[in-house]
Design a protein around this motif. Structure first.
Motif, PDB file in Angstrom:
ATOM      1  N   HIS A 198       1.034  -1.295   0.230  1.00 28.57           N
ATOM      2  CA  HIS A 198       0.293   0.426  -0.037  1.00 28.57           C
ATOM      3  C   HIS A 198       1.080   1.001  -0.023  1.00 28.57           C
ATOM      4  O   HIS A 198       0.314   2.139  -0.974  1.00 28.57           O
ATOM      5  N   ILE A 199       1.721   1.204   0.363  1.00 34.52           N
ATOM      6  CA  ILE A 199       3.006   2.575   0.443  1.00 34.52           C
ATOM      7  C   ILE A 199       2.651   2.182  -1.111  1.00 34.52           C
ATOM      8  O   ILE A 199       3.759   3.508  -1.711  1.00 34.52           O
ATOM      9  N   GLY A 250       6.737  12.362   9.037  1.00 32.80           N
ATOM     10  CA  GLY A 250       5.545  11.485   9.602  1.00 32.80           C
ATOM     11  C   GLY A 250       4.580  11.785   8.917  1.00 32.80           C
ATOM     12  O   GLY A 250       4.220  12.142   7.568  1.00 32.80           O
ATOM     13  N   LEU A 251       3.423  11.353   9.483  1.00 31.33           N
ATOM     14  CA  LEU A 251       2.403  11.633   8.469  1.00 31.33           C
ATOM     15  C   LEU A 251       1.485  13.072   9.108  1.00 31.33           C
ATOM     16  O   LEU A 251       1.078  12.902  10.864  1.00 31.33           O
ATOM     17  N   ASN A 307     -10.126  -0.478   6.712  1.00 32.13           N
ATOM     18  CA  ASN A 307      -9.785   0.366   5.714  1.00 32.13           C
ATOM     19  C   ASN A 307      -8.700   1.615   5.817  1.00 32.13           C
ATOM     20  O   ASN A 307      -7.563   2.319   5.260  1.00 32.13           O
ATOM     21  N   ASP A 308      -8.833   2.083   7.522  1.00 28.44           N
ATOM     22  CA  ASP A 308      -8.242   3.465   7.911  1.00 28.44           C
ATOM     23  C   ASP A 308      -6.284   2.910   7.567  1.00 28.44           C
ATOM     24  O   ASP A 308      -5.639   3.910   7.203  1.00 28.44           O
ATOM     25  N   GLU A 309      -6.254   1.821   8.035  1.00 23.10           N
ATOM     26  CA  GLU A 309      -4.483   1.464   7.589  1.00 23.10           C
ATOM     27  C   GLU A 309      -4.447   1.846   6.125  1.00 23.10           C
ATOM     28  O   GLU A 309      -2.815   2.015   6.269  1.00 23.10           O
ATOM     29  N   GLU A 322      -0.694   4.760   2.089  1.00 29.64           N
ATOM     30  CA  GLU A 322      -1.008   4.996   1.098  1.00 29.64           C
ATOM     31  C   GLU A 322      -0.612   6.128   0.495  1.00 29.64           C
ATOM     32  O   GLU A 322       0.148   6.818   0.345  1.00 29.64           O
ATOM     33  N   ALA A 323      -0.898   7.418   2.219  1.00 32.94           N
ATOM     34  CA  ALA A 323      -1.078   8.442   2.159  1.00 32.94           C
ATOM     35  C   ALA A 323       1.083   8.968   3.021  1.00 32.94           C
ATOM     36  O   ALA A 323       1.055   9.938   1.707  1.00 32.94           O
TER      37      ALA A 323
END
Length: 199
Positions: A23-24, A143-144, A177-179, A184-185
């Protein structure tokens, strides 16, 4: 010179980290002008030096130090073992002295991702332990930020220090879904930062 890339470098024992890496990579590949290069590190022997085949039986190819040296950005992934990174990934990082001496990673962005099987199983501390050697290399930790709304809605993994996954048991690698969204973000942000910092 080829297309610049973000090296997604990880160790995955039970599959969670490998799933996060996918996903990353999707996030990285959503950004034009850069691509994801997904690589794993081999296991280490518990008792004596063991040889590992050059090509793994499954999953991504093994990383080389040259691939790390040439990357435009780095996403480092490891399960959280007692709040720190797994020995195979630490072993790989411990071999990067020449990259440090020559400054090959200075001013390149880096981020981390992790998984643990309990809510307070060391997600954030593991990400902090990833920062230390990368800051010694002169990398820029990415980071995020909280404009990623999944950080506020998640009931599983997710931290501002980097993407994480809460596995209900060691064999659970199904991301929420959040993970997935946060992975992806994270990939998208590290790719965008790599392009900005290369200018």
């Amino acid at each position: 010179m080829g297309t610049p890339y973000v090296l997604i470098l990880f160790y995955s024992k039970h599959g969670s980290i490998a799933e996060m890496a996918k996903h990353i990579a999707r996030g990285v590949n959503s950004v034009g002008g850069i691509e994801a290069k997904v690589r794993q590190v081999p296991n280490v022997s518990e008792t004596c030096e063991a040889t590992t085949p050059e090509i793994p039986d499954e999953g991504s190819p093994y990383a080389t130090l040259d691939e790390l040296a040439e990357c435009s950005g780095l996403a480092l992934g490891s399960p959280s073992y007692f709040g720190t990174i797994a020995a195979p990934l630490k072993h790989f990082i411990d071999q990067t002295s020449m990259l440090w001496l020559t400054g090959r990673l200075i001013d390149k962005p880096a981020c981390g991702f992790t998984s643990a099987s309990s809510m307070h199983g060391g997600h954030e501390q593991c990400l902090h332990s990833m920062m230390t050697p990368l800051l010694h290399h002169g990398m820029v930790w990415t980071g995020l930020p909280y404009n990623n709304k999944a950080l506020l809605s998640t009931t599983a993994g997710g931290t501002p220090y980097g993407a994480s996954h809460l596995a209900s048991n060691t064999d659970e690698h199904q991301l929420t879904n959040d993970e997935k969204s946060l992975c992806e973000a994270q990939g998208k942000r590290i790719a965008e930062m790599a392009i900005k910092l290369a200018k």
